[in-house]
Design a protein around this motif. Structure first.
Motif, short mmCIF file in Angstrom:
data_model
loop_
_atom_site.label_atom_id
_atom_site.label_comp_id
_atom_site.label_asym_id
_atom_site.label_seq_id
_atom_site.Cartn_x
_atom_site.Cartn_y
_atom_site.Cartn_z
N LEU A 25 1.13 -0.97 0.10
CA LEU A 25 0.13 0.11 -0.35
C LEU A 25 0.82 1.41 0.14
N TYR A 26 1.94 1.15 0.39
CA TYR A 26 3.06 2.79 0.73
C TYR A 26 4.39 2.09 0.14
N GLY A 27 4.51 1.24 -0.68
CA GLY A 27 5.49 2.02 -1.21
C GLY A 27 7.30 0.43 -0.61
N ALA A 28 6.42 0.82 1.19
CA ALA A 28 8.11 0.45 1.70
C ALA A 28 7.95 -0.44 2.89
N ASP A 29 8.59 -0.60 3.48
CA ASP A 29 8.94 -1.27 4.65
C ASP A 29 8.38 -1.06 5.95
N ASP A 30 9.19 0.48 5.84
CA ASP A 30 9.21 0.75 7.53
C ASP A 30 8.70 2.15 7.91
N ILE A 31 7.29 2.31 6.98
CA ILE A 31 5.87 2.96 7.21
C ILE A 31 5.44 1.93 8.58
N LEU A 32 5.11 3.24 9.60
CA LEU A 32 3.84 2.91 10.58
C LEU A 32 2.65 3.00 10.27
N PRO A 33 2.02 1.73 10.10
CA PRO A 33 0.86 1.67 9.65
C PRO A 33 -0.56 2.15 10.66
N MET A 34 -1.10 3.36 10.51
CA MET A 34 -2.08 4.13 11.27
C MET A 34 -3.42 4.28 10.70
N TRP A 35 -4.21 3.27 10.40
CA TRP A 35 -4.99 3.08 9.08
C TRP A 35 -5.82 2.64 9.34
N VAL A 36 -6.42 1.01 8.57
CA VAL A 36 -7.35 0.36 9.01
C VAL A 36 -8.25 0.35 9.78
N ALA A 37 -8.95 0.33 10.23
CA ALA A 37 -10.00 1.02 11.77
C ALA A 37 -9.53 -0.93 12.19
N ALA A 346 7.55 11.22 6.77
CA ALA A 346 6.90 11.32 8.23
C ALA A 346 7.19 9.84 8.41
N LYS A 347 6.57 8.97 7.48
CA LYS A 347 6.83 7.40 7.38
C LYS A 347 5.91 6.29 8.53
N VAL A 348 4.91 7.62 7.86
CA VAL A 348 3.64 7.15 9.23
C VAL A 348 2.09 6.52 7.68
N GLY A 349 1.73 5.48 7.83
CA GLY A 349 0.62 5.37 6.34
C GLY A 349 -0.89 5.47 7.45
N LEU A 350 -2.13 6.29 6.53
CA LEU A 350 -2.96 7.04 7.31
C LEU A 350 -4.16 7.03 5.93
N ASN A 351 -5.65 6.73 6.62
CA ASN A 351 -6.12 7.03 5.37
C ASN A 351 -6.82 7.84 4.54
N ASP A 352 -5.91 8.09 3.57
CA ASP A 352 -6.54 9.18 2.92
C ASP A 352 -7.66 10.03 2.48
N GLY A 353 -7.75 10.68 3.16
CA GLY A 353 -9.07 11.99 3.14
C GLY A 353 -10.10 12.02 1.95
N VAL A 354 -9.34 11.92 0.39
CA VAL A 354 -10.04 12.28 -0.59
C VAL A 354 -11.19 10.59 -0.52
N THR A 355 -10.35 9.97 0.41
CA THR A 355 -11.65 8.46 -0.43
C THR A 355 -13.02 8.84 0.63
N PHE A 356 -12.80 9.41 1.54
CA PHE A 356 -14.39 10.15 1.78
C PHE A 356 -15.28 10.21 1.63
N GLY A 357 -14.52 11.21 0.38
CA GLY A 357 -15.48 11.76 -0.75
C GLY A 357 -14.22 12.94 -1.35
N GLU A 358 -14.93 14.29 -1.70
CA GLU A 358 -14.12 15.52 -2.27
C GLU A 358 -13.66 16.01 -0.92
N GLU A 359 -14.88 16.24 -0.32
CA GLU A 359 -14.88 17.07 1.39
C GLU A 359 -13.49 16.66 2.19
N GLY A 360 -12.77 15.80 1.92
CA GLY A 360 -11.45 14.99 2.91
C GLY A 360 -10.66 15.19 2.14
N THR A 361 -10.56 16.12 1.06
CA THR A 361 -9.51 16.52 0.45
C THR A 361 -8.69 16.98 0.89
#
Length: 391
Positions: A25-37, A346-361
């Motif tokens: 998902l993020y293209g690297a192994d050193d990302i701290l995942p802080m996304w899926v619920a 920052a090396k963190v993996g968050l949920n992309d705001g736009v996946t919640f709609g354009e209002e999340g840009t």
């Protein structure tokens, strides 16, 4: 119990979506995942014990639920939300999204209008569009790091012939717990324009004081029969992989219609382990949940304190859920640039705001359901990256 929540459990190589798909998902192994619920906390000990004992039995044939099992659910809903529901109102399914999909198929026709409040949980869009229903958006009003319902727009949209409104309460991703006044306004308008309510209340048990979750169907006897309430122990007790949820459907005819739709789709309740886990969680998980809320509040306080110090970040404090909505618009980056910055700098993996709609840009969603050490590390990485960017 407090020590139980401070333990960091290795989740890699367990087919965990959150951890084992980091590089994909993020293209690297050193990302701290802080996304899926889902959570990085172990489930209540009683749940583990119940599942182990069930596994030791060694036979996994067909299982069933009955009125005695339903009472476990009705007792929980009464305990957590002071809502006395009837034993016969409950239908089980593998997940809330499964139920919402079935309900849209059963209660609407193609091209019927279905309203959602954006930004919102991404599957809501699919629920509407994949079934060729017309998507209608009531954009939430973002002001002073909080969200409100635009009731003028809400009524205008309902007036255009909306058949079903999908409510998200507590709201994902913005963290609002809609209060009594807001819920009563929703009910009054849906009653006026004959709109059916599908209420996703999967995060209902995770409410931060002084807020209080109120099941919308509990507020109006007439609209009780025009509402399906979807709940589950999966977010509350970290049981998502066991696929256990239930719908509360007071109206007999609608309940029959949904049950028949389940049958047509080959959905027959929940599996043996889901049945076992729900029972153990609801009957023996109260102390665990109390400690969870203390840990989540500690994590929220830290993120609020650290990121609010930065001029470039605005933080929406969640009233409910273990998710926090971060506003990075002051960085003046495109969404692609923002995503790249958080992943590569920052090396963190968050949920992309736009996946919640354009209002999340310009926004990102962070999951706070992890030991404090991980939350501190992820938050500090974001803070340091922004400070370094300023020079």
């Amino acid at each position: 119990m407090e020590q139980y929540f401070s333990e960091i459990t290795e989740r890699k190589n367990t087919r965990a979506v959150k951890w084992d798909l980091v590089k994909t998902l993020y293209g690297a192994d050193d990302i701290l995942p802080m996304w899926v619920a889902d959570m990085d906390f172990k489930v209540p000990p009683a749940v583990t014990e119940a599942l182990v004992n069930r596994a030791k039995h060694g036979i996994f044939g067909y299982t069933y639920t009955d009125k005695a099992y339903n009472k476990i659910v009705t007792d929980w809903v009464q305990y957590k939300h002071q809502w006395a529901i009837d034993n016969g109102w409950i239908l089980y399914s593998p997940g809330v999204i499964s139920t919402l999909n079935i309900a849209i198929q059963a209660l609407t026709e193609e091209e019927d209008k279905v309203l959602i409040q954006t930004p919102v949980y991404p599957p809501f869009y699919n629920i509407v569009q994949n079934h060729n229903r017309a998507l209608v958006k009531n954009e939430l009003i973002y002001k002073d790091n909080s969200y409100q319902i635009d009731f003028e727009d809400f009524e205008a949209k309902l007036k255009e012939g909306v058949k079903v409104f999908i409510l998200c309460n507590p709201h994902n991703p913005v963290g609002r717990v809609w209060n009594r006044s807001e819920l009563e306004q929703i009910l009054a308008l849906c009653k006026k324009y004959h709109v059916f309510i599908l209420s996703d209340e999967i995060h209902a048990d995770i409410i931060h004081e002084p807020n209080k979750h109120i099941p919308i169907a509990s507020l109006d006897e007439e609209m009780l029969h025009q509402t399906i309430t979807c709940m589950s122990p999966t977010k509350t007790f970290n049981l998502a992989g066991l696929q256990a949820s239930y719908a509360i459907i007071p109206d007999q005819e609608i309940r029959k219609k949904i049950s028949q739709a389940f049958e047509k789709q080959g959905i027959h309740g929940i599996n043996t382990m889901g049945i076992t886990a729900l029972e153990a969680a609801y009957t023996e998980g109260k102390d665990w949940l109390h400690q969870l809320m203390l840990e989540l509040n500690r994590n929220i306080d830290y993120v609020m304190k650290e990121l609010s110090r930065l001029e470039e970040v605005d933080v929406t404090k969640p009233e409910g859920t273990y998710l926090i909505w971060l506003d990075f618009t002051k960085l003046n980056l495109s969404q692609k640039e923002l995503k790249k910055f958080l992943e590569q700098k920052a090396k963190v993996g968050l949920n992309d705001g736009v996946t919640f709609g354009e209002e999340g840009t310009g926004f990102m969603r962070m999951n706070l359901a992890a030991p404090f050490q991980l939350i501190k590390e992820g938050t500090d990485r974001i803070r340091r990256a922004i400070e370094e960017r300023k020079g």
